[in-house]
Design a protein around this motif. Sequence first.
Motif, PDB file in Angstrom:
ATOM      1  N   GLN A  86      12.515  -1.480   5.953  1.00  0.00           N
ATOM      2  CA  GLN A  86      11.791  -0.256   6.292  1.00  0.00           C
ATOM      3  C   GLN A  86      10.297  -0.445   6.050  1.00  0.00           C
ATOM      4  OE1 GLN A  86      13.483   3.103   4.239  1.00  0.00           O
ATOM      5  NE2 GLN A  86      15.229   3.223   5.624  1.00  0.00           N
ATOM      6  N   GLU A  87       9.942  -1.070   4.936  1.00  0.00           N
ATOM      7  CA  GLU A  87       8.524  -1.330   4.652  1.00  0.00           C
ATOM      8  C   GLU A  87       7.932  -2.257   5.707  1.00  0.00           C
ATOM      9  OE1 GLU A  87       8.203  -2.765   0.647  1.00  0.00           O
ATOM     10  OE2 GLU A  87       9.136  -0.956  -0.179  1.00  0.00           O
ATOM     11  N   GLN A  88       8.706  -3.248   6.112  1.00  0.00           N
ATOM     12  CA  GLN A  88       8.235  -4.179   7.136  1.00  0.00           C
ATOM     13  C   GLN A  88       8.014  -3.444   8.463  1.00  0.00           C
ATOM     14  OE1 GLN A  88      10.972  -7.401   7.749  1.00  0.00           O
ATOM     15  NE2 GLN A  88       9.455  -8.682   8.781  1.00  0.00           N
ATOM     16  N   LEU A  89       8.938  -2.555   8.829  1.00  0.00           N
ATOM     17  CA  LEU A  89       8.783  -1.777  10.056  1.00  0.00           C
ATOM     18  C   LEU A  89       7.572  -0.861   9.968  1.00  0.00           C
ATOM     19  CD1 LEU A  89       9.661  -0.854  12.845  1.00  0.00           C
ATOM     20  CD2 LEU A  89      11.292   0.697  11.743  1.00  0.00           C
ATOM     21  N   VAL A  90       7.362  -0.235   8.823  1.00  0.00           N
ATOM     22  CA  VAL A  90       6.198   0.640   8.631  1.00  0.00           C
ATOM     23  C   VAL A  90       4.906  -0.166   8.800  1.00  0.00           C
ATOM     24  CG1 VAL A  90       4.938   2.012   6.929  1.00  0.00           C
ATOM     25  CG2 VAL A  90       7.388   2.387   7.273  1.00  0.00           C
ATOM     26  N   ARG A  91       4.873  -1.389   8.280  1.00  0.00           N
ATOM     27  CA  ARG A  91       3.690  -2.246   8.464  1.00  0.00           C
ATOM     28  C   ARG A  91       3.470  -2.542   9.945  1.00  0.00           C
ATOM     29  NH1 ARG A  91       5.645  -4.922   3.919  1.00  0.00           N
ATOM     30  NH2 ARG A  91       6.515  -6.589   5.196  1.00  0.00           N
ATOM     31  N   HIS A  92       4.552  -2.842  10.649  1.00  0.00           N
ATOM     32  CA  HIS A  92       4.439  -3.113  12.090  1.00  0.00           C
ATOM     33  C   HIS A  92       3.927  -1.878  12.837  1.00  0.00           C
ATOM     34  CE1 HIS A  92       6.142  -7.134  12.259  1.00  0.00           C
ATOM     35  NE2 HIS A  92       7.183  -6.742  11.535  1.00  0.00           N
ATOM     36  N   VAL A  93       4.444  -0.719  12.480  1.00  0.00           N
ATOM     37  CA  VAL A  93       4.011   0.522  13.134  1.00  0.00           C
ATOM     38  C   VAL A  93       2.547   0.800  12.813  1.00  0.00           C
ATOM     39  CG1 VAL A  93       4.307   3.038  13.169  1.00  0.00           C
ATOM     40  CG2 VAL A  93       6.299   1.535  13.320  1.00  0.00           C
ATOM     41  N   ASN A  94       2.156   0.600  11.558  1.00  0.00           N
ATOM     42  CA  ASN A  94       0.750   0.789  11.188  1.00  0.00           C
ATOM     43  C   ASN A  94      -0.150  -0.130  11.994  1.00  0.00           C
ATOM     44  OD1 ASN A  94       1.034   2.864   9.323  1.00  0.00           O
ATOM     45  ND2 ASN A  94       1.403   1.463   7.632  1.00  0.00           N
ATOM     46  N   ASN A  95       0.285  -1.363  12.218  1.00  0.00           N
ATOM     47  CA  ASN A  95      -0.489  -2.288  13.045  1.00  0.00           C
ATOM     48  C   ASN A  95      -0.536  -1.807  14.495  1.00  0.00           C
ATOM     49  OD1 ASN A  95      -0.999  -3.947  10.857  1.00  0.00           O
ATOM     50  ND2 ASN A  95       0.711  -5.313  11.303  1.00  0.00           N
ATOM     51  N   ALA A  96       0.568  -1.233  14.968  1.00  0.00           N
ATOM     52  CA  ALA A  96       0.618  -0.763  16.357  1.00  0.00           C
ATOM     53  C   ALA A  96      -0.304   0.426  16.589  1.00  0.00           C
ATOM     54  CB  ALA A  96       2.052  -0.387  16.733  1.00  0.00           C
ATOM     55  N   VAL A  97      -0.451   1.289  15.579  1.00  0.00           N
ATOM     56  CA  VAL A  97      -1.311   2.469  15.746  1.00  0.00           C
ATOM     57  C   VAL A  97      -2.715   2.236  15.194  1.00  0.00           C
ATOM     58  CG1 VAL A  97       0.622   4.079  15.789  1.00  0.00           C
ATOM     59  CG2 VAL A  97      -0.527   3.613  13.617  1.00  0.00           C
ATOM     60  N   ALA A  98      -2.998   1.014  14.778  1.00  0.00           N
ATOM     61  CA  ALA A  98      -4.320   0.714  14.219  1.00  0.00           C
ATOM     62  C   ALA A  98      -5.433   0.950  15.239  1.00  0.00           C
ATOM     63  CB  ALA A  98      -4.375  -0.717  13.707  1.00  0.00           C
ATOM     64  N   GLU A  99      -5.136   0.713  16.509  1.00  0.00           N
ATOM     65  CA  GLU A  99      -6.149   0.920  17.546  1.00  0.00           C
ATOM     66  C   GLU A  99      -6.531   2.391  17.672  1.00  0.00           C
ATOM     67  OE1 GLU A  99      -4.114   1.221  21.792  1.00  0.00           O
ATOM     68  OE2 GLU A  99      -3.490  -0.567  20.696  1.00  0.00           O
ATOM     69  N   PHE A 100      -5.644   3.281  17.197  1.00  0.00           N
ATOM     70  CA  PHE A 100      -5.939   4.711  17.224  1.00  0.00           C
ATOM     71  C   PHE A 100      -6.698   5.147  15.966  1.00  0.00           C
ATOM     72  CE2 PHE A 100      -2.109   4.167  19.805  1.00  0.00           C
ATOM     73  CZ  PHE A 100      -2.528   4.741  20.980  1.00  0.00           C
ATOM     74  N   GLU A 101      -6.925   4.187  15.047  1.00  0.00           N
ATOM     75  CA  GLU A 101      -7.670   4.408  13.799  1.00  0.00           C
ATOM     76  C   GLU A 101      -7.082   5.561  12.990  1.00  0.00           C
ATOM     77  OE1 GLU A 101     -11.842   4.606  14.591  1.00  0.00           O
ATOM     78  OE2 GLU A 101     -11.777   2.826  15.837  1.00  0.00           O
ATOM     79  N   ILE A 102      -5.783   5.438  12.695  1.00  0.00           N
ATOM     80  CA  ILE A 102      -5.087   6.455  11.911  1.00  0.00           C
ATOM     81  C   ILE A 102      -4.618   5.808  10.610  1.00  0.00           C
ATOM     82  CG2 ILE A 102      -3.110   8.015  11.854  1.00  0.00           C
ATOM     83  CD1 ILE A 102      -3.143   7.809  14.951  1.00  0.00           C
ATOM     84  N   SER A 103      -5.020   6.359   9.497  1.00  0.00           N
ATOM     85  CA  SER A 103      -4.564   5.836   8.216  1.00  0.00           C
ATOM     86  C   SER A 103      -4.004   6.934   7.328  1.00  0.00           C
ATOM     87  CB  SER A 103      -5.724   5.140   7.496  1.00  0.00           C
ATOM     88  OG  SER A 103      -6.741   6.094   7.250  1.00  0.00           O
TER      89      SER A 103
END
Length: 140
Positions: A86-103
């Motif tokens: 789950q943590e690994q998937l969350v990291r992947h999702v965070n990378n996927a939405v990084a272009e939207f600059e959401i943290s």
Amino acid sequence: MPVDARELMEAISIIANERNVRVTMKQTCKGAMVCAASAFTGGLLLGPVGLAVGGTAGGLMAYKMTSGSFRPLADVLLNDLTDEQQEQLVRHVNNAVAEFEISDLAVLLPLLMNNASIQQAVLKTAITFVSNELKMQIID
């Protein structure tokens, strides 16, 4: 407020349910082979009638063999992934939405629920993760 893994997993699950994404445990090929073998055998033994009988019998056997092996992606994400996955998937999702600059989770969740391009990016990431890491096939 940083992104909470559990809440993000639930949001991804909601999107997967809305899109009716399901996974299979690679049973489809096995079912098709059983159906084809039965039709072939029936055709050899009884000719054209045997094809119909064998195909029907094979289809029923394939159904019985694969019953329950198609599950919603949301169910797999919420119940089958380990904490590390789950943590690994969350990291992947965070990378996927990084272009939207959401943290921030307070910003991400409303955007995730209302923005089709973010939904598509997150769902594509989840599907790729499940396909590559869990070796499951996706059915749209």
